[in-house]
Design a protein around this motif. Structure first.
Motif, PDB file in Angstrom:
ATOM      1  N   SER A   1       0.829  -1.202   0.000  1.00 19.86           N
ATOM      2  CA  SER A   1       0.000   0.000   0.000  1.00 19.86           C
ATOM      3  C   SER A   1       0.862   1.250   0.000  1.00 19.86           C
ATOM      4  O   SER A   1       1.838   1.350   0.751  1.00 19.86           O
ATOM      5  CB  SER A   1      -0.921   0.002   1.215  1.00 19.86           C
TER       6      SER A   1
ATOM      7  N   ARG B   1      -0.133   2.601   4.893  1.00 25.12           N
ATOM      8  CA  ARG B   1       1.017   2.695   3.997  1.00 25.12           C
ATOM      9  C   ARG B   1       2.118   1.710   4.412  1.00 25.12           C
ATOM     10  O   ARG B   1       2.430   1.543   5.592  1.00 25.12           O
ATOM     11  CB  ARG B   1       1.568   4.123   4.031  1.00 25.12           C
TER      12      ARG B   1
ATOM     13  N   GLY C   1       1.057  -4.894   3.217  1.00 24.59           N
ATOM     14  CA  GLY C   1       0.585  -5.560   2.011  1.00 24.59           C
ATOM     15  C   GLY C   1       0.731  -7.064   2.096  1.00 24.59           C
ATOM     16  O   GLY C   1       0.694  -7.652   3.180  1.00 24.59           O
TER      17      GLY C   1
END
Length: 333
Positions: A81, A177, A180
């Protein structure tokens, strides 16, 4: 599944624009080596090679950068991300008609406390519509979707999921952020394929029920002409100790004559074949059928309905409607 579905705009790009551009590209290619590709939108890629190998070093991960990503490759694929967005995205796996999709989560870091979530769908889902639909699948919907989150490293056991047909989906929401997952796929043989998402605009395919009470569907995400090559629907299975019927030719209007054993040819605007607009219904024994039906819909469908008392089969080819003006008129592009 996720409470927040993939946006309607992305779905239209995949189902409508992707289908028509892919069909045009496939028709322009050599029919023996055609690839259903729209590189600009990365909508649909059909490639025959590298479907079973996991022996790929980590620097060869294929990064996923598109929210709508369709592939028939093995991977491994990595998603990281780049923002804190809570958008829901998807990886759509598609392989040969006689294969299934085996998904391996090699590692994942999707925090549950930030509403992160991974979901594996047995089939394809677009805007709440499922293929295959519930009536055509061996499993109930609740058993076709697995949701999870958390963290799993390389040295722990992998999460592995296997589809019932040649299409499967990973939906994901990673709203943090730098987090993933890494995922790979295998495509094992399916000895008795039933529901199939078409990957070819020329190759014929045989739908059969193997004497079972089951519905089987062949779907193509483009407007097409359905050519019936051979038909055996309504003959008694040898297991019932009754002689097979002689050839009857292709019988029409079987939705009223033989509703429990028939082939429906039609179209729809989305993946839900319960909303199928039936153009023709056929049955009978015809080894040299010459039936052709044009289906000017976004989705072309051939559906074999079986009672379980008959050993049914139908061989068809779905060829794209190749006239560009007709394609553009239907698609609105």
């Amino acid at each position: 599944m996720f409470s927040k579905s993939i946006s309607a705009i992305s779905i239209l790009l995949l189902v409508v624009a992707g289908a028509f551009h892919v069909a045009r590209a496939a028709i322009a290619n050599d029919h023996h080596q055609q690839q259903l590709i729209n590189e600009a939108a990365n909508i649909l890629a059909y490639e025959a090679g590298a479907k079973t190998s996991f022996a790929i070093s980590r620097e060869h991960y294929q990064p996923i950068t598109d929210c709508m990503f369709v592939t028939s490759e093995s991977g491994p694929f990595s998603y990281v991300s780049t923002s804190n967005s809570d958008d829901v995205c998807g990886i759509y796996f598609l392989t040969d008609p006689d294969r299934t999709v085996e998904i391996h989560f090699d590692s994942y870091d999707v925090p549950c406390d930030h509403r992160g979530l991974l979901a594996v769908v047995d089939g394809w889902e677009l805007n709440g519509e499922l293929f295959p639909n519930e009536g055509d699948h061996i499993l109930p919907i609740k058993d076709r979707v697995t949701e999870f989150c958390g963290k799993n490293r390389w040295y722990r056991s992998k999460k592995i999921f296997t589809s019932s047909q040649n299409a499967a989906l990973i939906q994901y929401r990673v709203p943090l952020r730098g987090r993933g997952f890494v995922v790979s796929a295998r495509y094992p043989k399916n000895p008795r394929p039933c529901n199939v998402l078409s990957v070819s605009t020329t190759d014929p395919f045989t739908l059969r029920n193997y004497g079972k009470r089951i519905n089987c569907t062949l779907m193509a995400v483009y407007p097409g002409t359905v050519q019936v090559i051979a038909l055996e629907v309504g003959s008694i299975s040898p297991s019932h100790s009754v002689a097979r019927m002689t050839e009857t030719g292709t019988l029409r209007k079987c939705d009223t004559m033989s509703p429990q054993d028939q082939v429906q040819i039609g179209g729809s605007r989305d993946l839900d074949t319960t909303k199928l607009d039936v153009i023709d219904s056929i049955c009978g024994i015809d080894s040299k059928s010459d039936i052709k039906e044009s289906v000017p819909y976004d989705v072309t469908v051939v559906r074999l309905i079986s009672s379980g008392y008959c050993d049914n089969s139908v061989t068809v080819a779905i060829r794209s409607i190749i006239d560009n003006d007709m394609l553009e008129a239907i698609s609105g592009l």
